[in-house]
Design a protein around this motif. Structure first.
Motif, PDB file in Angstrom:
ATOM      1  N   ASN A  16     -20.368   5.483  -8.072  1.00 10.05           N
ATOM      2  CA  ASN A  16     -19.724   4.969  -6.863  1.00 10.05           C
ATOM      3  C   ASN A  16     -18.630   4.137  -6.859  1.00 10.05           C
ATOM      4  N   ARG A  39     -18.878   1.334  -2.728  1.00 13.24           N
ATOM      5  CA  ARG A  39     -18.332   2.701  -2.199  1.00 13.24           C
ATOM      6  C   ARG A  39     -17.492   2.441  -1.054  1.00 13.24           C
ATOM      7  N   GLN A  60     -20.727  11.965  -5.583  1.00  8.90           N
ATOM      8  CA  GLN A  60     -21.780  11.471  -5.293  1.00  8.90           C
ATOM      9  C   GLN A  60     -23.089  12.242  -6.083  1.00  8.90           C
TER      10      GLN A  60
END
Length: 171
Positions: A33, A95, A40
């Motif tokens: 992230n 993130r 991901q």
């Protein structure tokens, strides 16, 4: 005195397994992230279990001479699940808004919910589904169960002192 020394060594291996295993597993999720917030799935699915197995192999190698003590694989799995929400929250904070906004606006009620959720496997599973790391979590859990039954079936899951209180046979 030898019992105290064994207890101290067991406690040390428990802590290394619990916290070290959880960190080894989830650090890839946090790092992925941090490097690329849009990537991901596949990276986390491969890296998390791979680094976990490398951690397990390293710890197992250092513990090979000690035939008894806590099961590294079982306590790695416990740490991996119980600390999952905290690592997932850290990864998603990186993130989204970065570490500066990780706990901004978080009240005691929400922190209580997170602490409570750390002990409820269904909530952890739901969080992992939403975060995108559920496949990695399942693979990591299954690999640690295989490691326990293959390499550490003689090591304890319930400490002998508690096991004797509960009336189980001492092994």
């Amino acid at each position: 005195m030898p019992i105290k020394g064994r207890s101290l060594a067991s406690s040390r291996w428990f802590l290394i397994s619990f916290f070290g295993g959880a960190t080894a597993f989830w650090i890839s999720d946090v790092a992925v992230n941090a490097v690329d917030p849009n990537q991901q799935g596949l990276a986390v699915t491969i890296l998390c279990p791979l680094i976990l197995i490398l951690f397990y192999a390293t710890v197992f190698r250092f513990r090979a001479k000690a035939p008894s003590g806590p099961s590294t694989a079982i306590f790695v799995t416990c740490g991996m699940w119980m600390l999952a929400i905290w690592f997932m929250m850290l990864a998603q904070s990186i993130r989204g808004s970065g570490l500066g906004g990780a706990f901004e606006g978080v009240d005691r009620g929400f922190l209580g919910y997170l602490v409570e959720s750390s002990f409820i496997p269904t909530r952890i599973f739901i969080f992992a589904v939403m975060e995108g790391s559920v496949v990695a979590l399942v693979i990591g859990t299954l690999s640690m169960l295989v490691c326990h039954f293959t390499f550490e079936s003689t090591r304890w899951v319930i400490p002998p002192s508690i096991s004797s209180i509960l009336g189980h046979k001492k092994t």
